[in-house]
Design an enzyme around this catalytic site. Structure first.
Site, PDB file in Angstrom:
ATOM      1  N   GLY A 717       0.838  -1.202   0.000  1.00  0.00           N
ATOM      2  CA  GLY A 717       0.000   0.000   0.000  1.00  0.00           C
ATOM      3  C   GLY A 717       0.864   1.239   0.000  1.00  0.00           C
ATOM      4  O   GLY A 717       2.054   1.190   0.292  1.00  0.00           O
ATOM      5  N   GLY A 719       0.906   5.456   1.183  1.00  0.00           N
ATOM      6  CA  GLY A 719       0.261   6.496   1.968  1.00  0.00           C
ATOM      7  C   GLY A 719       0.855   7.838   1.606  1.00  0.00           C
ATOM      8  O   GLY A 719       1.599   7.947   0.640  1.00  0.00           O
ATOM      9  N   GLY A 722       4.776   7.646   2.283  1.00  0.00           N
ATOM     10  CA  GLY A 722       5.615   6.561   1.838  1.00  0.00           C
ATOM     11  C   GLY A 722       4.825   5.334   1.459  1.00  0.00           C
ATOM     12  O   GLY A 722       3.609   5.374   1.347  1.00  0.00           O
ATOM     13  N   VAL A 724       4.424   0.871   1.724  1.00  0.00           N
ATOM     14  CA  VAL A 724       4.666  -0.296   2.571  1.00  0.00           C
ATOM     15  C   VAL A 724       4.837  -1.520   1.679  1.00  0.00           C
ATOM     16  O   VAL A 724       4.034  -1.760   0.780  1.00  0.00           O
ATOM     17  CB  VAL A 724       3.492  -0.512   3.547  1.00  0.00           C
ATOM     18  CG1 VAL A 724       3.781  -1.692   4.456  1.00  0.00           C
ATOM     19  CG2 VAL A 724       3.232   0.731   4.357  1.00  0.00           C
ATOM     20  N   LYS A 739       7.960  -0.224   5.903  1.00  0.00           N
ATOM     21  CA  LYS A 739       7.373   1.070   5.552  1.00  0.00           C
ATOM     22  C   LYS A 739       8.503   2.016   5.171  1.00  0.00           C
ATOM     23  O   LYS A 739       9.324   2.385   5.996  1.00  0.00           O
ATOM     24  CB  LYS A 739       6.602   1.623   6.732  1.00  0.00           C
ATOM     25  CG  LYS A 739       6.021   2.990   6.485  1.00  0.00           C
ATOM     26  CD  LYS A 739       5.130   3.387   7.624  1.00  0.00           C
ATOM     27  CE  LYS A 739       4.523   4.757   7.371  1.00  0.00           C
ATOM     28  NZ  LYS A 739       3.629   5.129   8.454  1.00  0.00           N
ATOM     29  N   ASP A 845      -4.922   9.453  13.573  1.00  0.00           N
ATOM     30  CA  ASP A 845      -5.176   9.036  12.193  1.00  0.00           C
ATOM     31  C   ASP A 845      -5.858   7.682  12.214  1.00  0.00           C
ATOM     32  O   ASP A 845      -5.539   6.799  11.442  1.00  0.00           O
ATOM     33  CB  ASP A 845      -3.845   8.968  11.443  1.00  0.00           C
ATOM     34  CG  ASP A 845      -4.043   9.099   9.944  1.00  0.00           C
ATOM     35  OD1 ASP A 845      -3.126   8.757   9.187  1.00  0.00           O
ATOM     36  OD2 ASP A 845      -5.147   9.500   9.514  1.00  0.00           O
TER      37      ASP A 845
END
Ligand SMILES: *[C@@H]1O[C@H](CO)[C@@H](O)[C@H](O)[C@H]1NC(C)=O
Ligand SMILES: *[C@@H]1O[C@H](CO)[C@@H](O)[C@H](O)[C@H]1NC(C)=O
Ligand SMILES: *[C@@H]1O[C@H](CO)[C@@H](O)[C@H](O)[C@H]1NC(C)=O
Ligand SMILES: *[C@@H]1O[C@H](CO)[C@@H](O)[C@H](O)[C@H]1NC(C)=O
Ligand SMILES: *[C@@H]1O[C@H](CO)[C@@H](O)[C@H](O)[C@H]1NC(C)=O
Ligand SMILES: *[C@@H]1O[C@H](CO)[C@@H](O)[C@H](O)[C@H]1NC(C)=O
Length: 935
Positions: A717, A719, A722, A724, A739, A845
């Site tokens: 994924g 974000g 950055g 992962v 990450k 978050d």
């Protein structure tokens, strides 16, 4: 006779057969059967339907029962309305929509329809409402829409249609509402709109309309809402446009309109509430007749060329709430000119009064203290106002923002200013204020911005400023402040934008505490009399971008640790007494674009890499001992170090192995010690670094290997800061999630620091476990930062809640018990973070994509990139969200910082409220469990 009768009846018969046949074909063309086909054709063009609404469109139910479809009662089950707003649908709109001939209403707003709006929509003669807003249709407004002559509401806002408004649309004379906001439409506003006598709403905001506002629009007797702001309209506002007895909202802001306003403007607008003319080229006086439009609540005339005095009857506008006259050429020189302010004291709802950037002079009237106590903003900066800051200003105790900057004010800051407890921004810079700074400034604990620069303040900086825990900008520059910088100020770890004390008479050393300002972006101390050495603790200010300490009396060497301030862009240490070499490590600062070390006593070799390779970005003048560097610097070559080379190499041969042996031993010892130790370490307040030593480090190379060079097949994924990756570390064969922070992204360093900071102090079964971290350089020599976590085989909660279509056709869905368990896990994690973790941490978050599920479906909360560590000192109760925002400290996301105080505190409140919700949930879980088992 009989024959003729026969022939006649035959003819009639044939005729009726014909007629019958014709009728039959007409019915097959437009029957409920064609409606079915058209709906199926509609469904066919949809390529993505995340909410699954179209899966109900199947043969088990009659189409009149399909979600979003409404049929008429009388008309043999014909479709009369299609409403599929906000379903996330992606696809094009089928031309067969034109076969749904009984349609009266289409609402497809807020989806992702693309391609052109099919012209077949023109077959829908019964259509009354068409809403296609917030989609991606292109290719202009279809001309055929002109056939839908029954249309009442046409809403195409926020579609990148482009093109002009087709003239054919003049047939839509029954229109009541026309919304074409942000549609990239060009050309002129068609004058025939003036014939649409039912039109009550016309919004053409944010397009490329040019030409004038047609006078014909003045015929629209029913117009209530008129908005043509953000276009390229020119010309004047004629008197024809001032006779709208129903008009409520009038917005022509940000065009190129000009001329003076009709003097009788306000006399025929009995219902007007909003009058927005800002950002044009209007000139002349503000018409006094505005005082007759007594329903007005919102006036924005800012950024025009209005001149003369402000009419003194504005106080008649009892509902006035917002008055912005900033950025004009308005005048006042005496009490007469300020009479309007006296009258505004009648407006008891006034919240915002902006008069900044005009030609207002003279002395502020005393009546200013009698303005509405509801007043939030009082902006009078950039005028020619003299005299003192009016006494009694502290009566306006709801002020959020007080701006008197760039005037000719004299005298002291009244100590009573400390009573403005709600104040978030105080601008007094660029005046002629004198005296010492009152320590009561420290009572303004909500202050976010304090701007006192460019006055003649003297005496010390009050240490009470250290109470201003919300301060982000502190500007005391260009005064005559003396004494040393109070240590307390540097404890404002909250300070996040800049501290500017330049050009004062400050003395003494820079305290070590300067390193506490871990959120600071700029530290400007030029032109003072600071002495002593540059404290090495400065390197803790990891996000500092601008550091100016030039023109002081600093001595000692330049600490090499400055190279730890990775974000540094501009560094000026010129005109001091610094000596010794230039640290070679400064060459590693990738963002450094300006470096001034001139006029010191530096010596030794100038590095040649990094910024030292760019002669125009650095200044090294007036340092007689420097040598070497790149040829463009024209420095003398450095002397050869031949004399004791042999001795040194001998030394190297002996010492290095000893040192490495010792450090190896220390490392091993440390590692064993850390593994041995069970209890969490005591917290020390120094970011990242301590996490660095807590975990065995892993190199870039190892991570690249583990993730097959960060290949996209391993990407789990991405974000904001950055990506992962899934990977397997060689030692231990552990499957991990890596990450990697995108260091090019502004704020990534902050995010990394925040995450390290948070992970350093937390440990819980429902939080994602960190295995190791990597903080080094990649193969190109760029900074590389990554965190390695336990891999979570079951992905994120997000994927379970909104599953993508899986290849196996399996539907992954969570049962009630699983959902409850996950919620409890998350609540446990929040409970731990808020209550059992010292200091408390707010995640900030929390969302399904940050809740990860392990092989046993146990939830683990991850991604602490926006986490905030709360002030340890105050014991806090997160149940009371209003209070807890007061004590928040820690790292702020860069993006939040830039959005201004309002958004920022809203964000805080939101995240605490949300997380507290989970906490409450935990409290109630036992009850919930009971219910569940009883069921
Ligand atoms: C819609 O009508 C047109 C002609 O009237 C026809 O060609 C088309 O096949 C129809 N579409 C559907 C899906 O029935
Ligand atoms: C068909 O639609 C009904 C509701 O109208 C729904 O309950 C059913 O699951 C759907 N069938 C399929 C195969 O999607
Ligand atoms: C269409 O209407 C006819 C007549 O009312 C009815 O018999 C038929 O079942 C309807 N068909 C559909 C698909 O609704
Ligand atoms: C619409 O206008 C905006 C702003 O000029 C532009 O960025 C965008 O590309 C335009 N879109 C289309 C489809 O023309
Ligand atoms: C305000 O309205 C009154 C009554 O209609 C009128 O006499 C007066 O002239 C108006 N004021 C201005 C400034 O136009
Ligand atoms: C500032 O706060 C202190 C302590 O609360 C109080 O004693 C003092 O009077 C306040 N000063 C002003 C000017 O409000």
């Amino acid at each position: 006779m009989e024959v003729t009768m026969l022939l006649l009846s035959l003819l009639l018969f044939l005729n009726s057969v014909n007629h019958f046949r014709f009728a039959a074909t007409a019915r097959t063309l437009f029957t409920n059967e064609t409606d079915l086909l058209a709906l199926l054709a509609f469904k066919d063009r949809i390529t993505s339907d995340p909410s699954g609404v179209l899966s109900t469109w199947n043969a088990t139910t009659h189409f009149c029962g399909w979600e979003g479809v409404t049929c008429g009662r009388k008309n043999q089950q014909r479709v009369i309305a299609l409403d599929l707003s906000s379903r996330g649908l992606v696809g094009s709109l089928t031309p067969s929509i034109g076969n749904l001939t009984f349609l009266r209403k289409i609402n497809l707003q807020n989806n992702s329809f693309f391609d052109a709006i099919p012209s077949h929509i023109g077959h829908l003669h019964r259509l009354q409402r068409l809403n296609l807003s917030f989609n991606s249709f292109v290719g202009g407004i279809p001309v055929e829409l002109s056939n839908c002559s029954d249309l009442r509401r046409l809403d195409l806002k926020r579609i990148p249609l482009a093109g002009r408004i087709p003239d054919e649309l003049r047939s839509l004379s029954k229109l009541e509402a026309l919304r074409l906001e942000a549609t990239n439409i060009t050309g002129e506003i068609p004058p025939w709109l003036g014939n649409f006598s039912s039109l009550s709403l016309l919004t053409l905001w944010s397009n490329f309309f040019e030409g004038t506002i047609p006078e014909e629009l003045g015929n629209l007797a029913n117009l209530e809402y008129f908005e043509v702001s953000e276009n390229m309209l020119s010309g004047i506002i004629s008197l024809h446009l001032c006779n709208f007895s129903n008009l409520h909202f009038f917005n022509v802001a940000n065009n190129q309109l000009q001329g003076s306003l009709p003097p009788t403007l306000g006399n025929a607008l009995p219902r007007l509430n909003y009058l927005w003319l800002d950002g044009n080229r209007f000139e002349g006086p503000i018409p006094a007749s505005i005082g007759n439009a007594t329903r007005i609540g919102n006036i924005d005339f800012s950024n025009n060329r209005f001149s003369g005095q402000v009419p003194s009857n504005l106080g008649r506008l009892q509902g006035l709430y917002y008055l912005n006259l900033g950025g004009n050429q308005l005048e006042a020189s005496d009490a007469n000119g300020w009479e309007f302010l006296d009258s505004l004291t009648n407006c008891s709802f006034l919240r915002i009064l902006a008069l900044d950037d005009n030609r207002l002079g003279g002395i502020l009237p005393k009546s200013i203290a009698n303005l509405s106590i509801e007043l939030h903003s009082l902006l009078i900066g950039s005028n020619h106002i003299s005299g003192n800051i009016p006494s009694g200003i502290e009566n306006l105790f709801n002020l959020y923002e007080l701006a008197f900057e760039e005037n000719l004010l004299t005298g002291n800051i009244p100590a009573d200013i400390g009573k403005l407890q709600m104040l978030q921004a105080l601008y007094l810079g660029g005046n002629r204020l004198t005296g010492t700074l009152p320590s009561s400034l420290g009572n303004l604990t909500r202050l976010n911005t304090l701007d006192l620069d460019g006055n003649a303040f003297e005496g010390p900086i009050p240490s009470s400023l250290g109470n201003l825990q919300h301060l982000a900008d502190l500007d005391l520059s260009h005064n005559s402040l003396s004494g040393s910088i109070p240590k307390e100020i540097f404890n404002l770890s909250f300070l996040s934008n800049f501290v500017d004390f330049s050009d004062n008479n400050l003395i003494g050393e820079l305290p070590l505490e300067v390193g506490s300002m871990t959120n600071l972006g700029a530290l400007l101390l030029s032109g003072n009399k600071l002495s002593g050495e540059i404290p090495g603790t400065l390197s803790n200010c990891e996000v500092l971008e601008n550091l100016f300490i030039d023109n002081n009396f600093l001595n000692g060497t330049i600490p090499a640790s400055l190279s730890d301030i990775k974000a540094l862009q501009n560094l000026d240490l010129s005109h001091n007494n610094l000596s010794g070499p230039i640290p070679e490590l400064l060459a590693n600062l990738h963002f450094l674009a300006y470096l001034n070390l001139s006029f010191n006593h530096l010596d030794g070799a100038v590095p040649t890499k990094g910024i030292f390779n760019n002669a125009t970005a650095i200044s090294l003048l007036g340092n007689d001992g420097l040598c070497g560097g790149i040829p463009e610097l024209h420095l003398p070559a450095c002397p050869r170090k031949s004399s004791n080379k042999r001795g040194r190499s001998h030394l190297v041969r002996v010492v290095i192995p000893i040192i490495s042996a010792i450090s190896c031993l220390t490392l091993i010892f440390l590692f064993v010690f850390l593994c041995w130790k069970q209890k969490p370490r005591k917290i020390t307040r120094s970011p990242a670094s301590s996490l660095d030593d807590t975990y065995p480090k892993v190199s870039y190379r190892e991570l690249a290997e583990a993730t097959e060079r960060f290949s996209s097949t391993n990407l789990l994924g991405t974000g904001r800061y950055g990506s992962v990756y899934k990977g397997s570390l060689r030692c231990g064969n552990a499957v991990v999630a890596v990450k990697v922070f995108n260091m090019q992204q502004l704020g990534a360093i902050k995010s990394f620091v925040a995450e390290c900071d948070a992970l350093r102090i937390i440990r819980h079964r429902n939080l994602v476990k960190i295995i190791t971290l990597c903080s080094g350089v990649d193969f190109r020599g760029y900074d590389f930062k990554a965190l390695v976590f336990e891999f979570m085989p079951n992905g994120s909660l997000e994927e379970w809640l909104h599953p993508r279509i899986s290849e196996q056709g399996m539907t992954n869905s969570l049962n009630v018990l699983q959902r409850l368990n996950i919620a409890i896990d998350v609540a446990e994690a929040m409970d731990y973070l808020h209550h059992n973790c010292q200091p408390p941490v707010v995640h900030c978050d929390l969302k399904p994509s940050n809740v990860l599920l392990d092989a046993d479906m146990v939830a683990h909360v991850g991604d602490f990139g926006l986490a905030k560590i709360l002030c340890e000192a105050k014991s806090m109760s997160l149940q009371n969200s209003a209070n807890s925002t007061e004590v928040i400290r820690g790292t702020l996301g860069m993006s939040l910082q830039n959005t201004g105080q309002g958004d920022w505190s809203l964000h805080q409140v939101m995240c605490i409220a949300m997380e507290s919700f989970f906490w409450r949930f935990l409290q109630e879980r036992d009850q919930l469990m009971m219910h569940l088992t009883m069921d």
